[in-house]
Design an enzyme around this catalytic site. Structure first.
Site, PDB file in Angstrom:
ATOM      1  N   CYS A   1       0.447  -1.362  -0.336  1.00 14.42           N
ATOM      2  CA  CYS A   1      -0.097  -0.142   0.061  1.00 14.42           C
ATOM      3  C   CYS A   1       0.658   1.111  -0.019  1.00 14.42           C
ATOM      4  CB  CYS A   1      -1.464  -0.407   1.454  1.00 14.42           C
ATOM      5  SG  CYS A   1      -0.614   0.120   2.789  1.00 14.42           S
TER       6      CYS A   1
ATOM      7  N   GLU B   1      -7.137  -5.939  -0.683  1.00 18.61           N
ATOM      8  CA  GLU B   1      -6.713  -5.573  -0.219  1.00 18.61           C
ATOM      9  C   GLU B   1      -6.084  -4.284  -0.509  1.00 18.61           C
ATOM     10  OE1 GLU B   1      -5.236  -3.745   3.212  1.00 18.61           O
ATOM     11  OE2 GLU B   1      -4.648  -5.643   2.479  1.00 18.61           O
TER      12      GLU B   1
ATOM     13  N   ARG C   1      -8.739   0.932  11.644  1.00 17.21           N
ATOM     14  CA  ARG C   1      -8.261   0.525  10.030  1.00 17.21           C
ATOM     15  C   ARG C   1      -8.907   0.449   8.765  1.00 17.21           C
ATOM     16  NH1 ARG C   1      -2.508  -1.012   9.465  1.00 17.21           N
ATOM     17  NH2 ARG C   1      -2.376  -1.908   7.946  1.00 17.21           N
TER      18      ARG C   1
ATOM     19  N   ARG D   1      -9.620   0.378   4.816  1.00 25.52           N
ATOM     20  CA  ARG D   1      -9.234   0.009   4.163  1.00 25.52           C
ATOM     21  C   ARG D   1      -9.761  -0.702   2.692  1.00 25.52           C
ATOM     22  NH1 ARG D   1      -5.290   0.952   5.881  1.00 25.52           N
ATOM     23  NH2 ARG D   1      -3.369  -0.267   6.434  1.00 25.52           N
TER      24      ARG D   1
END
Length: 218
Positions: free
Chosen positions: A72, A111, A174, A176
């Site tokens: 990411c 993801e 978190r 995502r």
């Protein structure tokens, strides 16, 4: 079903799919320490490899489900945001596509950070069903590569959503972006539903972290 776990980390996708009765037939994780832990946690995964760019694609084998939490940093606010132009990590999505194009798994689960959705600028609306309907150039590239009708078995219908553990009873914030895809020739996503988010009032360390800790210790 058989699944492969790319950019596997400690095996988050593996745990979920294993609990649903699926079998991991291949995993790839570049970090040696994480790979050692993964091997201890999932000894039945006989094909556990390192750098995906150095894997012989023919070794992977047929599978029904492909999962990948690809790097990411090139798309994150905390990184340089070079995107696909990042020579070290930004182009690894295309390694996923090489595998997709060869094996054409029925399902794909990806993801990444939520900022990948608008990354690259030129943000416009799209017509994806059951999804967040905005995209920048980076996500548009991902969508088109998955959607394009090039193979006899058809291409993919995709959906995307931003999810966070704290919305499902786990006390961790978190956010995502999750991308799910299914071959159109297998019915696409007509029966797919995102999990229902829980009331945040019910999220605490007592019903999230402690339960997970107990399970791990066992």
């Amino acid at each position: 079903m058989k699944f492969i776990d790319l950019f596997a980390g400690l095996g988050g996708f593996h745990i979920g799919l294993q609990k649903l009765g699926h079998e991991c037939v291949f995993a790839s994780e570049i970090n040696k320490n994480l790979r050692e832990i993964y091997s201890k946690n999932f000894p039945s995964t006989l094909k556990l490899r390192g750098d995906i760019t150095k894997v012989d694609i023919n070794e992977i084998g047929n599978h029904n489900i492909l999962t990948a939490g690809f790097p990411c940093q090139p798309f994150s606010r905390a990184g340089l945001r070079k995107g696909f132009e990042d020579e070290n990590k930004g182009n690894l999505f295309f390694e996923i596509m090489k595998i997709v194009n060869k094996y054409k798994p029925e399902y794909i689960i990806l993801e990444n950070v939520e900022t990948i959705l608008k990354h690259g600028g030129n943000v416009k609306k799209n017509k994806l069903k059951n999804s967040i309907n905005i995209e920048g150039e980076t996500f548009r590239t991902i969508r088109k590569l998955l959607e394009k009708n090039k193979f006899d078995r058809g291409r993919y219908e995709i959906a995307c959503n931003i999810l966070s553990p704290h919305e499902f009873g786990i006390p961790q914030h978190r956010r995502r972006l999750f991308i799910v895809a299914k071959l159109k020739s297998k019915g696409g996503l007509k029966n797919f539903k995102w999990p229902k988010k829980q009331d945040l009032v019910n999220t605490s360390i007592h019903n999230g972290y402690l339960k997970l800790s107990d399970e791990i210790s066992e």
